[in-house]
Design an enzyme around this catalytic site. Structure first.
Site, PDB file in Angstrom:
ATOM      1  CG  HIS A  80      -4.942  36.306  37.211  1.00 58.81           C
ATOM      2  ND1 HIS A  80      -4.760  37.623  37.576  1.00 58.81           N
ATOM      3  CD2 HIS A  80      -3.828  35.964  36.507  1.00 58.81           C
ATOM      4  CE1 HIS A  80      -3.601  38.054  37.116  1.00 58.81           C
ATOM      5  NE2 HIS A  80      -3.016  37.070  36.456  1.00 58.81           N
TER       6      HIS A  80
ATOM      7  CG  HIS B  23      -5.977  44.335  44.377  1.00 61.98           C
ATOM      8  ND1 HIS B  23      -4.691  43.943  44.707  1.00 61.98           N
ATOM      9  CD2 HIS B  23      -6.070  44.223  43.029  1.00 61.98           C
ATOM     10  CE1 HIS B  23      -4.045  43.603  43.607  1.00 61.98           C
ATOM     11  NE2 HIS B  23      -4.848  43.766  42.572  1.00 61.98           N
TER      12      HIS B  23
ATOM     13  CG  ASP C  48     -10.439  43.242  37.265  1.00 66.52           C
ATOM     14  OD1 ASP C  48      -9.908  43.121  36.145  1.00 66.52           O
ATOM     15  OD2 ASP C  48      -9.996  42.718  38.291  1.00 66.52           O
TER      16      ASP C  48
END
Length: 377
Positions: A222, A262, A313
């Site tokens: 996560h 994702h 990210d």
């Protein structure tokens, strides 16, 4: 028996109704209260966006001034929290410390026994201010540096950088972090937010829900992808390798490249659009674009060869590094932002609550299995 069969990981399952965040994974849309994330990242601030998440509408100028005043006034920690931060083992990770410190905060919160709407809003102000302070203060303590007192005249992003580094941040750095905080502020029922809502649905308190959310965020599936991305960039630099050739070899060895793909988005993560630009702009303003350049080469190659898009990210790694932030603070900074969304979801859950109690698709031995006496086993 369960009335519906869930996919593994609850993928595609609608678990609740919410008016906070909407995502269209096929179109690459992320919106808070119906406002596109691109609009917010371009025109808003973290304070204004947080108001939007908590109260449902954009604030007027007087409302924003009052909100900002409440948030800055909440920049205070009980001395026992500081004592705790000084007492933790030297090898403790910032996420472990943050998780435990947030649980400890409840002991000193004046609204600890109340979970009304207004009490939850007051707790939200304090938690949003305090989480940022805890991350910055612990980092200075572990480095043997003096604690920097909060500056209540600064914005949330600027004050965090001030408390972390001990120097007033530039406008470029402040704006970059402010946008990053907006982009990370909420993301519907991700693992940590869902954990917070499940806890809140038991009518447990907000501090318990946020502690659970941080526990979920601590997991590498996560909250740790940007850390892994930056370690990859460091490894490429240390090896004096060509970024594309290095990644080619990783693919040949069946290794995963963090920061791509994702669970929800089937096109570019809209948050990555802004972080890519921020990474480049920060690199140029600092006079060193190496992290952006390496990231861009890797992104183009992975997109071409694997048809995978960079996610939030991937470029947050080079953005935070260029801001002078250590790798193990990347995930805590995620929490510095996501507390805005977590708090909104806890408030929403408590305002219209029903215990969250899903069913499991049973795949064990068929019923009825006979009981075999121990002597016959």
């Amino acid at each position: 028996m369960a009335t519906a069969v869930a996919s593994k990981g609850l993928e595609g399952i609608v678990a609740t109704t919410s008016s906070i965040c909407w995502i269209d994974g096929d179109a690459g849309v992320l919106s808070y209260r119906g406002i596109d994330i691109h609009e917010l990242a371009t025109h808003s601030t973290f304070e204004e966006t947080t108001y939007l998440l908590w109260f449902g509408t954009l604030p007027t100028a007087p409302q924003l001034e009052e909100f900002t005043s409440h948030l800055s006034a909440a920049r205070a920690l009980h001395p026992r929290i500081i004592e705790f931060l000084r007492s933790v083992p030297t090898d403790a990770t910032p996420m472990e410390v943050l998780r435990t410190a947030v649980s400890l905060l409840s002991l000193y919160d004046p609204d600890e026994k109340e979970s009304t709407h207004d009490a939850n809003v007051r707790k939200s102000y304090r938690l949003t201010a305090q989480i940022a302070m805890i991350v910055a203060i612990f980092d200075r303590i572990r480095k043997g540096k003096p604690i920097v007192e909060a500056d209540k005249t600064l914005s949330h992003a600027a004050n965090f950088l001030w408390m972390l580094n001990g120097v007033k941040p530039s406008e470029t750095a402040t704006k970059a972090l402010d946008i990053a905080l907006i982009l990370h502020a909420d993301h519907e029922l991700n693992a940590s937010t869902f954990a917070a809502r499940v806890i809140a649905a038991t009518l447990s308190d907000m501090h318990s829900a946020i502690t659970g959310a941080i526990g979920a965020l601590k997991g590498p599936l996560h909250g740790g992808a940007n850390e892994a991305t930056m370690r990859l960039l460091y490894a490429i630099e240390a090896a004096h390798a060509d970024p594309v050739e290095y990644v080619k070899q990783m693919f040949a060895e069946k290794k995963k490249i963090s920061g791509f793909g994702h669970r929800v988005y089937h096109t570019e993560d809209p948050r990555a659009t802004h972080l890519r630009r921020m990474s480049e702009d920060l690199g140029r303003s600092s006079g060193d674009t190496k992290w952006f350049d390496m990231s861009r080469q890797i992104e183009l190659y992975v997109k071409q060869e694997k048809k995978l898009n960079a996610n939030v990210d991937f470029y947050s790694a080079s953005t935070y590094t260029t801001l002078g932030i250590d790798i193990d603070l990347f995930t805590p900074i995620f929490a510095v932002s996501r507390i805005a969304g977590w708090a909104a979801h806890v408030i929403e859950q408590h305002d219209d609550n029903r215990l969250i109690r899903p069913r499991a698709d049973y795949v064990g031995p068929p019923y009825p299995e006979p009981y075999i006496p121990i002597a016959d086993r």
